[in-house]
Structures are given as structure tokens and as C-alpha cells.
Design an enzyme around this catalytic site. Structure first.
Site, short mmCIF file in Angstrom:
data_model
loop_
_atom_site.label_atom_id
_atom_site.label_comp_id
_atom_site.label_asym_id
_atom_site.label_seq_id
_atom_site.Cartn_x
_atom_site.Cartn_y
_atom_site.Cartn_z
N LYS A 1 14.81 -11.90 -11.41
CA LYS A 1 13.75 -10.93 -11.11
C LYS A 1 13.54 -9.90 -12.21
O LYS A 1 14.46 -9.43 -12.84
CB LYS A 1 14.08 -10.17 -9.80
N HIS B 1 -13.66 -9.09 -3.99
CA HIS B 1 -12.93 -9.60 -2.82
C HIS B 1 -11.64 -10.31 -3.25
O HIS B 1 -11.15 -11.19 -2.55
CB HIS B 1 -13.77 -10.58 -1.98
N GLU C 1 5.03 0.31 -8.81
CA GLU C 1 5.14 0.39 -7.35
C GLU C 1 5.40 1.83 -6.90
O GLU C 1 4.84 2.31 -5.91
CB GLU C 1 6.28 -0.50 -6.85
N SER D 1 16.92 -7.20 -10.18
CA SER D 1 17.38 -7.24 -8.79
C SER D 1 18.89 -7.34 -8.78
O SER D 1 19.48 -7.97 -9.66
CB SER D 1 16.76 -8.45 -8.10
#
Ligand code: ARG
Length: 459
Positions: A283, A156, A290, A277
């Protein structure tokens, strides 16, 4: 340009209509397979006495010259000629004259295209199997360094029990092993020759299907000519296997994305697999992971696309079936690319063991150890669970962890607790003791690694 099938037509379609019906923009990917299939077919025609040796020789020579040009990417295809089969056939006729027109004796584009796709997918599936093994090797190599690295295991997405990081990584090894087996199985069904099924009914020529199948290295031939030209199950199976594989990669990608977030800081991806970024200088984004997660969607889409195309199609060939290719090519590209990227990402990632260690020391993932401890001393597990639950609650109220409790606190909860409870609470010990088959205990993990390595070595 006259169509190869133009005899019964009085006018030709307009260019934009031709363009809509043509598949050459994408099925040129099959050019080498198409030539290979034609070479087997023409050799079979000659060996069965349907074409003379001279005719066969001329056609073979023409095909080989087209093959050379194809390999050098020198062929110029035309939408007017619709697809790869008609383009190559008309080029052959241009090259060697009317005798080139004999190649299509006893054959239809329906068995021809099916043959091409079988040849293409057989090769691609073999490549994918190798790439899966390479990714498995990358996992093993990383896991071997982290048998004794302890991380929180989650259910979970809540800290559950401490585990070996190698054990976590190796879960993906076994998923990939099943994927590999599925592709191998798929390969046995792909390895069947539809050539000689003709348009749907076979042919009046005394062809030898077994011989052309043998020339193409196929293990057997389709039993039924209608089935041979209508079957796209092997592509659906490929897309389904690919969907399952991508689902696994996507889950792994998701974990990688979590692990390199500021919240986890369990790993750092190599710069080669990350991007920055354009606005936020700090970043470092896990773009490749992804993208793999994202590309899973298109592979599922390709599976559903083809299932839907075939649903409700009457036998045998229907033009709808031309829609089988783009999704298949796209899936091959997506799966091979994702596997290559993933292997590189896994082998180059930096594991931040210090943060993992800190994580397991500052949570309650050792609570099961306490319950097992009491149960080991004879207390019914259900009761032990309750006792430990209350200890956890008291820690939360006092803002501390289980190992911070005094022996007095423990004894107050149960007389069964002794000094050795602190050892049992050590995450390292907790992992070490889980030595049941397939568990996270170090001995088990080492055995699993040895087994994995012998599987990869083909033993
Ligand atoms: N381009 C067609 C396809 O990919 C080849 C088969 C065409 N056969 C036919 N009878 N029109 O499906």
C-alpha cells in the site's frame, strides 16, 4: 490570588469554576496582539493628556519587557487570572507597580479583546493570501508541463470529452483566485479599530480613537461603540471564506485520491506525501489528501459553531463570545497547514501521461466529435446525436471503439462521413479544436496560463 475585578465580591469562585470560565489556555495565542494593542492605547492616553508622559513611559517600558518575555515564551499564565488580558495586566502591575493599573483607563476588556482579534486575524489573513498564491504557483508550474497531455474529462464521473490535463488543473487555479479575492475583501473589513469603544458605550475620557487606530495601522474605526464590541462578522466571514477554500481543496483532494488509485493510475504522489500500511506491504496511501478532505469538516463545524453562538445574543458583549476563538485558531491552523501540504503535493506529484493517453484511446469520449462533424456538414445536431448514439451502441455490441469502425460502417450511418473522420476522432485533435474562449484547446490553455502568471506576478 486577588482578581483584578474582585472589589465587589465577598468570596472567590472555586478553582474548577474559574477553570470553566477561563480562556487563558487558548487566548494566550493573542499575547503579542494584546501587548501591541496596549502599547497603542497607552500612547494615545498620553498624547491626549489623560496620562502623563512619565506614566506612559513606565507602562511602555513594562509592556516592552513583557513583550520580550512573550517572544521568548517565558511568560507563565495563570487560570486564576482568567484570560490573556488580565494575565498581562497583572504581570505589568507586578513588574512596574501600581502605575500599571493606569493602563486600563478608558478601556474595557470588551474593546480590548475585539482589538486583539482584529490584529490577529488581519495578520493571519495576509499569510493565508500568500499561501493561496503559492499553491496557485504550484498548480501553474505543474500545468505548464501538461498543456498537451490529454486526459478524459468527466461529468457524472463518466468519461465525457477529452481535455488537456493542464486545463483540468487550472480549474483549481481560478477557484483559488476567487478564494484569494474573498480573503482580501475580508481583510478590508477586519482592518477597522474597535479600540476606544469601551465596554459598550464609549468613555468619559477625552480619548482619540483615530490616533490609536492609526498607531495600530487600522484603516478606520468602528462608527458605533455597541457594534464595535459586539461584531464578530469579520470572524464569521473568515470562517466562511475558509469553508469555501477547504471545499475547493477537498474536491481537489478527492480527485487526487481517485487519480492515484489502481483504477485510474493517472498520477503518483511523492513518497513524502504518502504513507504505507502497517499490514499490507504493497500500500501507498494518499493520507495527506484524505486528511485535507477530512479536515474540511471541522472548518465547516467552526463556521456553524460561531454562527450559532451569535444567533440570539443581545447587544453588546456577552461571555458567550469568548467561544469565538478556538474555532478561529483551529481554522487558521487547518487552512494554513492544508495549503502548505497541498502546494507540496501538487508540485511533487508524478503525472503518468502514458496511462492518461491510454485512457482516452479506450473510451467513447470522442463521440461528440462525430456529432460535431456531422453538424458541421449541415445535419441538425439533434439528428447527428442520434446517428452517433447508434454508432456507439453498435461498437458496444461489437466490443470495439469508434476509431475501429471501417469507413463503410461510417458511411452506412451517414453519407456525410469521409476519410477525415479518423483524424477528427483523435483525442489530440478533439482537444486542439476546442478553441472557444475558456475552452480546453491548447491555444486557450496557453493564454490562460499566461494570464494566470501575470496575475501571480501582480501585473
Ligand atoms: N476572555 C474574554 C473573551 O474572550 C475577554 C472579554 C471579557 N469581557 C468581559 N466583560 N468579561 O471574550
Amino acid at each position: 490570588m486577588k482578581k483584578l475585578w474582585g472589589g465587589r465580591f465577598t468570596k472567590s469562585a472555586e478553582e474548577w469554576v474559574d477553570e470553566f470560565g477561563a480562556s487563558i489556555s487558548f487566548d494566550q495565542e493573542l499575547m503579542l496582539e494584546d501587548i501591541e494593542g496596549s502599547l497603542a492605547h497607552v500612547n494615545m492616553l498620553a498624547s491626549s493628556g489623560i496620562l502623563s508622559k512619565e506614566e506612559c513611559g513606565q507602562i511602555v517600558k513594562g509592556l516592552l519587557s513583557l513583550k520580550e518575555k512573550a517572544e521568548r515564551n517565558e511568560l507563565e499564565f495563570s487560570v486564576k487570572m482568567e484570560d490573556i488580558h488580565l494575565n498581562l495586566e497583572s504581570m505589568l502591575i507586578d513588574e512596574i507597580g501600581p502605575v500599571g493599573g493606569k493602563l486600563h483607563t478608558g478601556r474595557s476588556r470588551n474593546d480590548q479583546v475585539a482589538t486583539d482579534v482584529h490584529l490577529y486575524l488581519r495578520k493571519k489573513v495576509e499569510e493565508i493570501i500568500v499561501l493561496i498564491a503559492e499553491m496557485q504557483a504550484a498548480i501553474v508550474q505543474q500545468a505548464e508541463k501538461h498543456v498537451e497531455t490529454i486526459v478524459p474529462g468527466y461529468t457524472h464521473l463518466q468519461r465525457a470529452q477529452p481535455i488537456s490535463f493542464a486545463h483540468h488543473l487550472m480549474a483549481y487555479f481560478w477557484m483559488l483566485e476567487r478564494d484569494k479575492q474573498r480573503f482580501k475583501e475580508n481583510g478590508t473589513r477586519i482592518n477597522k479599530s474597535p479600540l476606544g469603544a469601551g465596554a459598550l458605550a464609549g468613555t468619559t475620557f477625552p480619548i482619540n480613537r483615530a490616533y490609536s487606530a492609526e498607531l495600530l495601522g487600522f484603516g478606520s474605526i468602528y462608527e458605533n461603540s455597541l457594534d464595535a464590541v459586539s461584531d464578530r462578522d469579520f470572524i464569521i466571514e473568515f470562517l466562511s471564506n475558509s469553508s469555501m477554500l477547504m471545499m475547493h481543496l477537498s474536491r481537489f483532494a478527492e480527485e487526487i485520491i481517485l487519480w492515484c488509485s489502481q483504477e485510474f493510475q493517472f498520477i503518483e504522489l511523492d513518497d513524502a506525501f504518502s504513507t504505507g500500511s502497517s499490514i499490507m506491504p504493497q500500500k501507498k496511501n494518499p493520507d495527506m489528501a484524505e486528511l485535507i478532505r477530512g479536515k474540511t469538516g471541522r472548518v465547516y463545524g467552526n463556521l456553524f459553531g460561531l454562527l450559532t453562538v451569535l444567533k440570539g445574543l443581545p447587544l453588546a458583549y456577552n461571555k458567550d463570545m469568548q467561544e469565538d476563538k478556538e474555532g478561529m485558531f483551529d481554522t487558521v491552523k487547518t487552512v494554513t497547514g492544508s495549503l502548505k501540504i497541498f502546494a507540496g503535493m501538487v508540485s511533487s506529484m508524478k503525472v503518468r501521461t502514458e496511462n492518461m493517453e491510454k485512457a482516452v484511446k479506450t473510451d467513447f469520449s470522442n463521440a461528440t466529435e462525430l456529432a460535431d462533424y456531422l453538424a458541421g456538414k449541415g445535419m441538425p445536431f439533434r439528428q447527428a446525436h442520434e446517428v452517433v448514439g447508434q454508432l456507439v451502441l453498435s461498437c458496444i455490441q461489437k466490443d470495439c471503439y469508434l476509431a475501429d469502425l471501417s469507413i463503410g460502417d461510417f458511411k452506412q450511418a451517414s453519407e456525410l462521413f469521409e476519410e477525415d473522420i479518423y483524424n477528427a476522432l483523435e483525442p489530440y485533435q478533439a482537444v486542439k479544436r476546442r478553441n472557444s474562449a475558456g475552452g480546453t484547446g491548447f491555444e486557450q490553455v496557453k493564454q490562460a496560463l499566461a494570464k494566470a502568471k501575470s496575475l501571480l506576478a501582480g501585473e
